[in-house]
Design an enzyme around this catalytic site. Sequence first.
Site, PDB file in Angstrom:
ATOM      1  N   LYS A 187       0.869  -1.180   0.000  1.00 58.44           N
ATOM      2  CA  LYS A 187       0.000   0.000   0.000  1.00 58.44           C
ATOM      3  C   LYS A 187       0.905   1.230   0.000  1.00 58.44           C
ATOM      4  CE  LYS A 187      -1.464   2.931   2.605  1.00 58.44           C
ATOM      5  NZ  LYS A 187      -1.422   4.075   1.675  1.00 58.44           N
ATOM      6  N   GLU A 263       9.671   1.323  10.721  1.00 55.09           N
ATOM      7  CA  GLU A 263      10.648   2.393  10.441  1.00 55.09           C
ATOM      8  C   GLU A 263       9.897   3.698  10.635  1.00 55.09           C
ATOM      9  OE1 GLU A 263      13.773   2.023   9.762  1.00 55.09           O
ATOM     10  OE2 GLU A 263      13.916  -0.087   9.244  1.00 55.09           O
ATOM     11  N   CYS A 297      13.297  11.130   7.239  1.00 55.67           N
ATOM     12  CA  CYS A 297      13.288  10.704   8.640  1.00 55.67           C
ATOM     13  C   CYS A 297      14.660  10.881   9.266  1.00 55.67           C
ATOM     14  CB  CYS A 297      12.854   9.251   8.725  1.00 55.67           C
ATOM     15  SG  CYS A 297      13.806   8.215   7.603  1.00 55.67           S
ATOM     16  N   GLU A 394       9.290  16.411  14.673  1.00 61.01           N
ATOM     17  CA  GLU A 394       9.913  16.345  13.351  1.00 61.01           C
ATOM     18  C   GLU A 394       9.501  17.589  12.585  1.00 61.01           C
ATOM     19  OE1 GLU A 394       8.430  12.404  11.864  1.00 61.01           O
ATOM     20  OE2 GLU A 394      10.453  12.371  11.056  1.00 61.01           O
TER      21      GLU A 394
END
Length: 496
Positions: A187, A263, A297, A394
């Site tokens: 997906k 992850e 990331c 983040e």
Amino acid sequence: MVATIADREKELLDRVPTGLLIGGQWRDATGGATFDVEDPATGRTLLSIADASPEDGKAALDAAAAAQESWGRTPARERGEILRRAFDAVTARADEFALLMSLEMGKPLAEAKGEVTYGAEFLRWFSEEAVRAFGRYSASPEGKLRVLTVKKPVGPCLLITPWNFPLAMATRKIAPAIAAGCTMVLKPAALTPLTSQLFAQVLMDAGLPAGVLNVVATTSAGKVTGPLIKDDRLRKISFTGSTPVGRRLLADASETVLRTSMELGGNAPFLVFEDADVDAAVEGAMAAKMRNMGEACTAANRFLVHRDVAEQFSTAFAEKMKALTLGRGTEESTTVGPLIDAKSRDKVHELVTAAVEDGAKPLVGGAPAEGDGYFYQPTVLADVPAGNRILQEEIFGPVAPITVFDDEDEAVRLANATEYGLAAYVFTKDLNRGLRIGERLEVGLLGLNAGVISNAAAPFGGVKQSGMGREGGTEGLSEYLSTQYVGISDPWADLA
Ligand code: NAP
């Protein structure tokens, strides 16, 4: 007639499959639903593709489950050779994949080409690893048994990928799954599914049997994947994305004790010590911050700089950031593309505004760019107070907050003051100090005098709330293998 850039884009988009890939066939979604994929530099629609329903998700798992046994028995060499052919095809078509990624994700073409090289390398690496899923044979310590271990494919996997590296995040999961003999339902992110669509066709052309890879792009991620996670035919979920979604998927996966690889997000500190080569640190900072417009990331999220070199570093860094050129990724002159959507751009600005209100000083940038698309000015913020929100979350944008430290202990304390533990960067000329700091940092990846360290041959993954499991390296294959132990009675017993 010379093809214009617009002609090339159209011709490429015309070749992207727009259906769902289920059991080796591209087909419409049930009910015929579609959704638009847009160009973040202009907000215009690039292509409409099939929008999978939960029924389509189930059909994809049916196909993966049906293909599992014969695929698992397919010789490893054959599986590896499919990957090798896919590597050759992606490499030969690098310009095409780069353009498609630049169109749907916004990254500059040069960076998109870099991602093609990086993403394709997983295909080559795992084509070689496929034949190395070794078990062992040994005598038990008291001599009564022989210990035989066999590596078996885990079974059908659900792979969920994010939008920021549309090719590499897919190949980093699909290649080891193919090498290990697992079937899959992929997906892709709804914002950037086109690269996965084109790549899936490359794999089919490379000889991947029907049903091994099924692709269900959808705008209803949870509704499509939720039932699959509860289905006991599914044996693994490998997810790359944000920590909040990862937490939810872990909770769902606990119901069937599903094997998981996660992850997740990062909040990388970038440490510059007083003995660092400051020019090299600035180069490293540009790479660690600005690769992918900061939407990585592993992006350096917090710059921690020793007081003695803080001004020198900040000034040189701000000058380099100022010299960057914003634009559509497909234009040669562009060095910074747009952010992925309005929500991301607004969140970046919210964090910058809150930091400035708390006393941070913008050395460059500090606002969205004018005009179409979701552009944000490359920004450097000095004197960001410890504890500010921009240091906790983040940023996922081209913004570099700088905080000053005075000694090693303080640097380590600040660096580890986050729930995340993915990447960190350390710049120092003292190797012992670099290694010592590395041992104290709670991260899965460390760049020592290096701003970009992702590599197909290295294990990628985090600790703390950045996730679990490793992708790439020799570790990457083992994520898709289970170990069966066969205890064999002592072959010398009848001579005793
Ligand atoms: P995201 O919002 O968590 O989405 C990631 C993927 O999960 C997308 O395909 C998304 O589908 C899907 N998803 C969202 N909600 C879901 C649900 N309830 N059930 C099942 N699937 C769901 O993350 P993102 O914004 O795409 O990506 C950015 C994040 O990824 C950042 O946090 C970044 O740090 C992280 N990341 C981590 C790594 C790593 O290796 N550690 C690498 C790259 C990115 P939709 O597209 O439909 O929302």
